[in-house]
Scaffold this active site. Structure first.
Site, mmCIF file in Angstrom:
data_model
loop_
_atom_site.group_PDB
_atom_site.id
_atom_site.type_symbol
_atom_site.label_atom_id
_atom_site.label_comp_id
_atom_site.label_asym_id
_atom_site.label_seq_id
_atom_site.Cartn_x
_atom_site.Cartn_y
_atom_site.Cartn_z
ATOM 1 N N PRO A 2 9.733 68.039 -40.360
ATOM 2 C CA PRO A 2 8.597 68.684 -39.683
ATOM 3 C C PRO A 2 8.483 70.153 -40.092
ATOM 4 O O PRO A 2 9.478 70.852 -40.195
ATOM 5 C CB PRO A 2 8.934 68.542 -38.192
ATOM 6 C CG PRO A 2 10.377 68.221 -38.125
ATOM 7 C CD PRO A 2 10.767 67.615 -39.438
ATOM 8 N N GLU A 3 7.251 70.581 -40.374
ATOM 9 C CA GLU A 3 6.985 71.977 -40.695
ATOM 10 C C GLU A 3 6.310 72.603 -39.474
ATOM 11 O O GLU A 3 6.158 71.956 -38.446
ATOM 12 C CB GLU A 3 6.103 72.055 -41.955
ATOM 13 C CG GLU A 3 6.742 71.300 -43.137
ATOM 14 C CD GLU A 3 5.907 71.314 -44.413
ATOM 15 O OE1 GLU A 3 5.212 72.307 -44.662
ATOM 16 O OE2 GLU A 3 5.955 70.334 -45.162
#
Ligand SMILES: [Zn+2]
Length: 275
Positions: A2-3
């Site tokens: 996840p960014e």
């Protein structure tokens, strides 16, 4: 992994469920998830703390408690779920926060790469995990001058710089490719070779792509989902990431995939010339 946009979505999901809840007890089932302090001290310090707010810095989730801030990095596959106490523990549950009201906040992580730290509420941003993070990718925090100073004299590829959390916080492999396509910059160009006009376009693309992705709730690929199990829709906007050999949406040329900074990297050879 996840960014920033996906972590922001997770944060918003947890914000609906957790503020006001009291942590009664913490069970650490896989101590390596706890970076600092030691797992037994971590559990002891959390007992009795109220969850007051939830924030985010870069890719880190921040749980603001009565006396501490719990810093959590999901790394590859970390997830939080809020469940009732009678729900059986899912596989790969590594930390259980028992809350008032017969609920539990559970941390699941198939790869076990995620990390948690507990730090003082007084100056949480001085914690080693947060202290050297660059600005958030927003118009009020990020500007050309900072980006320009960072890139000058750096021989590394521009993509490697975008992945470096000390330039801007929150960008990972997907959005780095999308930003460079938007700014029409070849991912392996040495950072110092960017001209002032390239840097202006790059800064603008960082801000607009990350903003759009946040508003879409992030990108759903593989197992990422927010606290509810909902997921983002930005995958429908991806122009180069995951589109190897597909036609460029701007010019029709086939998107290519190469390795830059040890990461699979997608770009359009016509829109993003090597110089
Ligand atoms: Zn193109």
């Amino acid at each position: 992994m996840p960014e920033l946009p996906e972590v922001e979505n997770v944060k918003n999901g947890l914000l609906d469920l957790l503020p006001g809840k009291v942590i009664k007890e913490v069970q650490v089932l896989w101590p390596n998830i706890i970076k600092d302090p030691a797992a037994n001290i971590f559990s002891r310090q959390l007992a009795g703390q109220t969850i007051e707010n939830i924030g985010r810095r870069g890719k880190f989730l921040l749980f603001y408690l009565s006396d501490y801030v719990l810093i959590s990095h999901l790394r590859m596959e970390g997830k939080f779920r809020v469940e009732t106490t009678d729900t059986p523990l899912a596989r790969h549950t590594h930390v259980v926060f028992k809350l008032n009201g017969e609920e539990e906040l559970r941390y699941l992580d198939v790869r076990k790469f995620g990390k948690m730290s507990l730090t003082s509420r007084v100056r949480p941003f001085e914690h080693p995990s947060l202290v050297s993070l660059g600005p958030e990718p927003t118009a009020d925090k990020l500007n050309d001058k900072w980006v320009s100073q960072f890139l000058q004299n750096r021989k590394r590829a521009i993509k490697a710089c975008l992945l470096d959390q000390t330039l801007v916080a929150g960008i990972g492999n997907i959005y780095a490719d999308e930003i460079l396509f938007d700014a029409r910059i070849h991912p392996s160009r040495p950072a110092y070779s960017l001209k002032q006009e390239d840097i202006s376009r790059l800064t603008k693309s960082i801000i607009t792509i990350m903003d759009k992705a946040v508003k879409s709730g992030g990108t759903t690929i593989r197992t990422y989902a927010n606290a509810y199990g909902d997921s983002g829709t930005y995958q429908h906007n991806l122009k180069v990431y995951g589109r190897d050999q597909a036609a460029c949406t701007r010019c029709g040329t086939r998107i290519e995939k190469i390795k830059v900074a040890q990461r699979g990297t997608h770009f359009c050879p016509l829109c993003q010339p090597a110089e």
